[in-house]
Design a protein around this motif. Structure first.
Motif, mmCIF file in Angstrom:
data_model
loop_
_atom_site.group_PDB
_atom_site.id
_atom_site.type_symbol
_atom_site.label_atom_id
_atom_site.label_comp_id
_atom_site.label_asym_id
_atom_site.label_seq_id
_atom_site.Cartn_x
_atom_site.Cartn_y
_atom_site.Cartn_z
ATOM 1 N N LEU A 144 -1.403 -8.982 -4.784
ATOM 2 C CA LEU A 144 -0.962 -8.364 -3.397
ATOM 3 C C LEU A 144 -2.103 -8.030 -2.651
ATOM 4 C CD1 LEU A 144 2.399 -6.652 -4.084
ATOM 5 C CD2 LEU A 144 2.070 -8.916 -3.195
ATOM 6 N N ARG A 145 -3.456 -7.880 -3.214
ATOM 7 C CA ARG A 145 -4.550 -7.290 -2.826
ATOM 8 C C ARG A 145 -5.131 -7.937 -1.465
ATOM 9 N NH1 ARG A 145 -7.717 -4.805 -8.089
ATOM 10 N NH2 ARG A 145 -5.938 -3.334 -8.563
ATOM 11 N N ASP A 146 -4.888 -9.491 -1.702
ATOM 12 C CA ASP A 146 -5.554 -10.183 -0.556
ATOM 13 C C ASP A 146 -4.662 -10.061 0.675
ATOM 14 O OD1 ASP A 146 -7.458 -11.287 -2.289
ATOM 15 O OD2 ASP A 146 -6.232 -12.697 -2.726
ATOM 16 N N LEU A 147 -3.425 -9.336 0.665
ATOM 17 C CA LEU A 147 -2.594 -9.387 1.712
ATOM 18 C C LEU A 147 -2.896 -8.055 2.469
ATOM 19 C CD1 LEU A 147 0.773 -10.156 0.218
ATOM 20 C CD2 LEU A 147 -0.460 -11.678 1.606
ATOM 21 N N ILE A 148 -3.519 -6.978 2.112
ATOM 22 C CA ILE A 148 -4.001 -5.867 2.672
ATOM 23 C C ILE A 148 -4.876 -5.991 3.727
ATOM 24 C CG2 ILE A 148 -4.952 -3.468 2.034
ATOM 25 C CD1 ILE A 148 -4.324 -3.704 -0.780
ATOM 26 N N PRO A 149 -4.543 -5.722 4.899
ATOM 27 C CA PRO A 149 -5.204 -5.709 6.067
ATOM 28 C C PRO A 149 -6.534 -4.997 6.078
ATOM 29 C CG PRO A 149 -3.346 -4.409 6.702
ATOM 30 C CD PRO A 149 -3.054 -5.131 5.319
ATOM 31 N N GLN A 150 -7.523 -5.080 6.436
ATOM 32 C CA GLN A 150 -8.890 -4.389 6.414
ATOM 33 C C GLN A 150 -9.214 -4.245 7.754
ATOM 34 O OE1 GLN A 150 -11.712 -6.258 3.746
ATOM 35 N NE2 GLN A 150 -10.415 -5.629 2.042
ATOM 36 N N PRO A 151 -9.949 -3.120 8.221
ATOM 37 C CA PRO A 151 -10.632 -2.991 9.747
ATOM 38 C C PRO A 151 -11.515 -3.835 9.472
ATOM 39 C CG PRO A 151 -9.930 -0.671 8.551
ATOM 40 C CD PRO A 151 -9.900 -1.749 7.622
ATOM 41 N N GLN A 152 -11.920 -4.293 10.933
ATOM 42 C CA GLN A 152 -13.203 -5.301 11.071
ATOM 43 C C GLN A 152 -14.485 -4.444 10.435
ATOM 44 O OE1 GLN A 152 -12.761 -8.199 12.609
ATOM 45 N NE2 GLN A 152 -14.749 -8.777 12.093
ATOM 46 N N SER A 153 -14.545 -3.193 10.738
ATOM 47 C CA SER A 153 -15.765 -2.832 10.009
ATOM 48 C C SER A 153 -16.046 -2.725 8.438
ATOM 49 C CB SER A 153 -16.048 -1.210 10.493
ATOM 50 O OG SER A 153 -14.924 -0.546 9.966
ATOM 51 N N GLU A 154 -14.905 -2.910 7.981
ATOM 52 C CA GLU A 154 -14.650 -2.693 6.534
ATOM 53 C C GLU A 154 -14.573 -4.102 5.706
ATOM 54 O OE1 GLU A 154 -12.022 -0.231 4.810
ATOM 55 O OE2 GLU A 154 -12.565 1.603 6.212
ATOM 56 N N ARG A 155 -14.747 -5.156 6.511
ATOM 57 C CA ARG A 155 -14.506 -6.559 6.027
ATOM 58 C C ARG A 155 -15.881 -7.043 5.497
ATOM 59 N NH1 ARG A 155 -10.714 -9.275 10.648
ATOM 60 N NH2 ARG A 155 -8.898 -8.028 10.273
ATOM 61 N N GLN A 163 0.952 -1.144 0.133
ATOM 62 C CA GLN A 163 -0.249 -0.065 -0.013
ATOM 63 C C GLN A 163 0.767 1.273 -0.044
ATOM 64 O OE1 GLN A 163 -2.246 -1.393 3.294
ATOM 65 N NE2 GLN A 163 -4.227 -0.716 2.458
ATOM 66 N N LEU A 164 1.736 1.529 0.900
ATOM 67 C CA LEU A 164 2.741 2.394 0.704
ATOM 68 C C LEU A 164 3.556 2.725 -0.533
ATOM 69 C CD1 LEU A 164 4.043 4.585 2.605
ATOM 70 C CD2 LEU A 164 5.733 3.006 3.071
ATOM 71 N N THR A 165 3.869 1.538 -1.256
ATOM 72 C CA THR A 165 4.649 1.725 -2.356
ATOM 73 C C THR A 165 3.620 2.251 -3.444
ATOM 74 O OG1 THR A 165 6.001 -0.103 -1.769
ATOM 75 C CG2 THR A 165 5.854 0.533 -4.182
ATOM 76 N N SER A 166 2.392 1.683 -3.444
ATOM 77 C CA SER A 166 1.332 2.127 -4.343
ATOM 78 C C SER A 166 1.001 3.769 -4.136
ATOM 79 C CB SER A 166 -0.108 1.238 -4.297
ATOM 80 O OG SER A 166 0.233 0.053 -4.731
ATOM 81 N N ALA A 167 0.984 4.062 -3.075
ATOM 82 C CA ALA A 167 0.615 5.503 -2.431
ATOM 83 C C ALA A 167 1.979 6.527 -3.146
ATOM 84 C CB ALA A 167 0.326 5.556 -1.114
ATOM 85 N N ALA A 168 2.965 6.124 -2.854
ATOM 86 C CA ALA A 168 4.238 6.733 -3.349
ATOM 87 C C ALA A 168 4.256 6.967 -5.000
ATOM 88 C CB ALA A 168 5.476 6.072 -2.778
ATOM 89 N N ASN A 169 3.891 5.947 -5.451
ATOM 90 C CA ASN A 169 3.882 5.936 -7.004
ATOM 91 C C ASN A 169 2.563 6.427 -7.766
ATOM 92 O OD1 ASN A 169 6.704 4.689 -7.779
ATOM 93 N ND2 ASN A 169 6.095 3.100 -6.186
ATOM 94 N N ASP A 170 1.469 6.644 -6.896
ATOM 95 C CA ASP A 170 0.160 7.055 -7.372
ATOM 96 C C ASP A 170 -0.194 5.780 -8.391
ATOM 97 O OD1 ASP A 170 -1.952 8.447 -7.816
ATOM 98 O OD2 ASP A 170 -1.076 9.659 -9.374
ATOM 99 N N THR A 171 -0.143 4.680 -7.952
ATOM 100 C CA THR A 171 -0.638 3.422 -8.472
ATOM 101 C C THR A 171 -1.508 2.333 -7.660
ATOM 102 O OG1 THR A 171 1.537 2.112 -8.253
ATOM 103 C CG2 THR A 171 1.355 3.440 -10.123
ATOM 104 N N ASP A 172 -2.321 1.585 -8.424
ATOM 105 C CA ASP A 172 -3.136 0.742 -7.492
ATOM 106 C C ASP A 172 -2.153 -0.257 -6.926
ATOM 107 O OD1 ASP A 172 -5.361 2.056 -8.153
ATOM 108 O OD2 ASP A 172 -5.805 1.018 -9.986
ATOM 109 N N VAL A 173 -2.601 -1.059 -6.143
ATOM 110 C CA VAL A 173 -1.972 -2.303 -5.644
ATOM 111 C C VAL A 173 -1.968 -3.358 -6.546
ATOM 112 C CG1 VAL A 173 -1.903 -3.969 -3.627
ATOM 113 C CG2 VAL A 173 -2.268 -1.392 -3.045
ATOM 114 N N PRO A 174 -0.970 -4.214 -6.662
ATOM 115 C CA PRO A 174 -0.934 -5.281 -7.896
ATOM 116 C C PRO A 174 -2.046 -6.340 -7.230
ATOM 117 C CG PRO A 174 1.301 -4.453 -7.489
ATOM 118 C CD PRO A 174 0.569 -3.827 -6.553
ATOM 119 N N PRO A 175 -3.142 -6.787 -8.011
ATOM 120 C CA PRO A 175 -3.962 -7.731 -7.852
ATOM 121 C C PRO A 175 -3.384 -8.933 -7.047
ATOM 122 C CG PRO A 175 -4.195 -7.257 -10.172
ATOM 123 C CD PRO A 175 -2.968 -6.519 -9.550
#
Length: 201
Positions: free
Chosen positions: A104-115, A90-102
């Motif tokens: 790696l998206r399953d590795l992104i932690p989500q808050p309980q309320s957003e799961r 996520q940090l790399t994607s934000a720094a490069n203004d790109t989307d997280v590669p598909p």
């Protein structure tokens, strides 16, 4: 010894003292201070430029580079590095203004309320929300790091990432990060005038 103009005398001077007027001395002192301040400012600017280049062109070039850098900093915490893969993506994607590669998206932690719950999983694709922006990824990164609303580190990180993004001609994304995570003090609502129904900054 030096001869005078007539050539008849040999003369020399010792203990010559130069006395300046007070305002002349003050002006020279100010000029000396300005030169010192300029040298310090140029040194700081070069350091910041070098740091941004290092982060933007090396450390945060892609997720793999960020992982290698993180391992070098934490070589005895391999398990933690693996657990932080989503945050680094996520940090790399934000720094490069790109989307997280598909991949790696399953590795992104989500808050309980957003799961998503089972109903959301069964919903048709048309019900999904818009694609997350770089600022959304950065928000998730901050949440994953435990930097909650009100934490001053959120604004500090946003400024650093925004500076990196600007070097890649992504000014709109940089401004979005600053508006969202480090708004000017004049934009902050007064405590007495806060509307409970208004969304938080």
């Amino acid at each position: 010894m030096r001869p005078d103009r007539t050539g008849h005398l040999q003369v020399m001077a010792e203990g010559v003292t130069l006395t300046l007027r007070e305002h002349d001395q003050e002006r020279l002192n100010k000029l000396a201070e300005v030169r010192k301040d300029k040298a310090v400012w140029e040194h700081q600017r070069k350091y910041e430029q070098s740091k941004r280049e290092y982060l933007g062109e090396d450390v945060l070039k892609d997720t793999g580079s960020a992982v290698v850098w993180w391992l070098a900093k934490n070589d005895d915490h391999v398990e933690k590095t693996v657990a932080d893969l989503g945050l680094l993506a996520q940090l790399t994607s934000a720094a490069n203004d790109t989307d997280v590669p598909p991949r790696l998206r399953d590795l992104i932690p989500q808050p309980q309320s957003e799961r998503p719950d089972l109903k959301a999983m069964d919903a048709p694709p048309a019900s999904f929300e818009r694609e997350p922006t770089a600022a959304d990824h950065f928000e998730a990164f901050l949440a994953g790091m435990g930097f909650t609303d009100g934490d001053v580190r959120r604004g500090m990180l946003a400024k650093q990432i925004a500076e990196i993004i600007k070097t890649q001609d992504r000014n709109e994304t940089a401004e979005e990060l600053l508006r969202r995570f480090d708004p000017p003090a004049s934009y902050a609502p007064d405590d007495d005038a806060t509307d409970d129904t208004a969304p938080g900054l």
